[in-house]
Design an enzyme around this catalytic site. Structure first.
Site, PDB file in Angstrom:
ATOM      1  N   GLU A  80      46.280  52.964  46.257  1.00 56.25           N
ATOM      2  CA  GLU A  80      47.442  52.451  45.822  1.00 56.25           C
ATOM      3  C   GLU A  80      47.932  53.886  45.551  1.00 56.25           C
ATOM      4  O   GLU A  80      48.516  54.307  45.585  1.00 56.25           O
ATOM      5  CB  GLU A  80      46.728  52.243  44.680  1.00 56.25           C
ATOM      6  CG  GLU A  80      46.633  50.338  44.707  1.00 56.25           C
ATOM      7  CD  GLU A  80      46.015  50.073  45.127  1.00 56.25           C
ATOM      8  OE1 GLU A  80      44.759  48.649  45.038  1.00 56.25           O
ATOM      9  OE2 GLU A  80      44.924  50.199  44.935  1.00 56.25           O
TER      10      GLU A  80
ATOM     11  N   HIS B 222      43.026  41.809  37.886  1.00 58.24           N
ATOM     12  CA  HIS B 222      44.068  40.841  38.280  1.00 58.24           C
ATOM     13  C   HIS B 222      45.410  40.638  37.366  1.00 58.24           C
ATOM     14  O   HIS B 222      46.154  39.649  37.130  1.00 58.24           O
ATOM     15  CB  HIS B 222      43.490  39.486  38.839  1.00 58.24           C
ATOM     16  CG  HIS B 222      43.009  39.805  40.170  1.00 58.24           C
ATOM     17  ND1 HIS B 222      41.046  40.793  39.754  1.00 58.24           N
ATOM     18  CD2 HIS B 222      43.606  39.873  41.454  1.00 58.24           C
ATOM     19  CE1 HIS B 222      41.401  41.219  41.361  1.00 58.24           C
ATOM     20  NE2 HIS B 222      42.223  40.315  42.185  1.00 58.24           N
TER      21      HIS B 222
END
Length: 325
Positions: free
Chosen positions: A62, A131
């Site tokens: 990321e 998540h």
């Protein structure tokens, strides 16, 4: 008037498609956004139609995704990055807060950074750890970033295009539990609500509910379930900058305010909202601004997440407290 009925995920897909079609400098990048079409299939079919040079997969890094996007923006492109899940944005936190958010100020306003970072956020989908986070307060606290959250297919379609056109870096939060909700979408962007303006979703006279993202629908459900009080629901849509005018006008009229978000209450964005409402509407308030949110614990395993997440009962309990204070 051209109106379609779309799911929220499909509305974002159509918004990305239109942006890619209208501006050759728009790029879509992220983990599995190309051939797979993203974990939630939000970018489904885009690589097929626009090619791997404009819609492309990245390594599982990321920080590298955002760093590359910064370089592309400095070269005149408009990259749209997908962070697969909210909890995965933290490896990119330094690039976002130390570089992306500061470059315009660092260059005395001579550099534009039109980077959009799409982040599916929130719980309610039975996902594993990392998540189901709600990290919006970190980014709303960072000067130099626009932070927005869509709540409906109509806003998803228009707001993603407005974010891409914006010269500022935009953190674009998408409520993953609402990806499959369907609703009417006006395909004419000229009729869209201005970027950064809140929306009064439901009119009421007794209490103002302030929400964004996944909690907007829940607040409407709570308001419709309450047969005793007249509840107004405002979808903030933009967390930074905040549409204080719409919020203040509502609270001055109702005299009471409840803020609802999924993130933990302690240190959450609701505290900023409560402070601003109190400062602006002090003499009109009949009760303190109350907050409904997650508990101050790490997001729990999926089998017990419904005990953690705010529900209609917790919202109506706060409404009762505000009215009977």
């Amino acid at each position: 008037m051209s109106v379609d009925v779309l799911s929220l995920s499909r509305a974002i897909n159509e918004g990305l498609r239109r942006a890619l079609d209208q501006d050759p400098k728009v790029l879509v990048m992220g983990e599995d956004v190309g051939r797979l079409g993203g974990v939630f299939r939000v970018s489904d079919g885009l690589q097929k139609d626009f090619g791997p040079d404009r819609v492309f997969d990245t390594p599982l890094a990321e920080s590298g995704i955002v760093g590359t996007a910064i370089g592309l923006a400095l070269r005149g492109y408009r990259p749209v990055c997908e962070i697969q899940f909210d909890g995965f944005v933290f490896p990119a936190f330094n690039q976002i807060t130390s570089q992306l958010a500061r470059l315009r100020a660092r260059s005395s306003g001579t550099l534009d950074l039109p980077v959009v970072i799409r982040v599916p956020f929130g719980g309610g989908v039975g996902a594993p750890e990392h998540h189901s986070e709600s990290p919006e307060a970190y980014f709303a606290h960072t000067p130099g970033l626009r932070v927005v959250a869509c709540a409906t297919p109509a806003d998803a379609y228009t707001m993603i295009q407005q974010a891409i056109r914006c010269p500022d870096p935009v953190i674009f939060f998408e409520p993953k539990r609402r990806y499959w909700d369907r609703g009417p979408v006006d395909l004419d962007l000229d009729r869209a609500r201005p970027f950064g303006q809140a929306n009064v979703v439901r009119r009421g006279d007794d209490v103002t509910l302030l929400a964004y993202g996944p909690m907007v629908k829940l607040c409407v459900e709570a308001a419709e379930a309450d047969r005793t009080h007249s509840i107004e629901v405002i979808d903030l849509r933009s967390l930074s900058p905040l549409d204080e005018k719409t919020v203040s006008e509502s609270v001055r009229r109702t005299g009471r305010c409840v803020v609802v978000h999924e993130a933990p209450i302690f240190g959450g964005f609701g505290g900023e909202l409560a402070a601003r409402v109190t400062e602006a509407c002090f003499y009109d308030l009949s009760a303190p601004v109350l907050r409904v949110g997650g508990f101050s614990v790490p997001y729990p395993p999926s089998r017990v997440e419904q005990h953690y997440l705010p529900g209609v009962d917790r919202i109506l309990e706060a409404v009762d407290r505000a009215v009977t204070w």
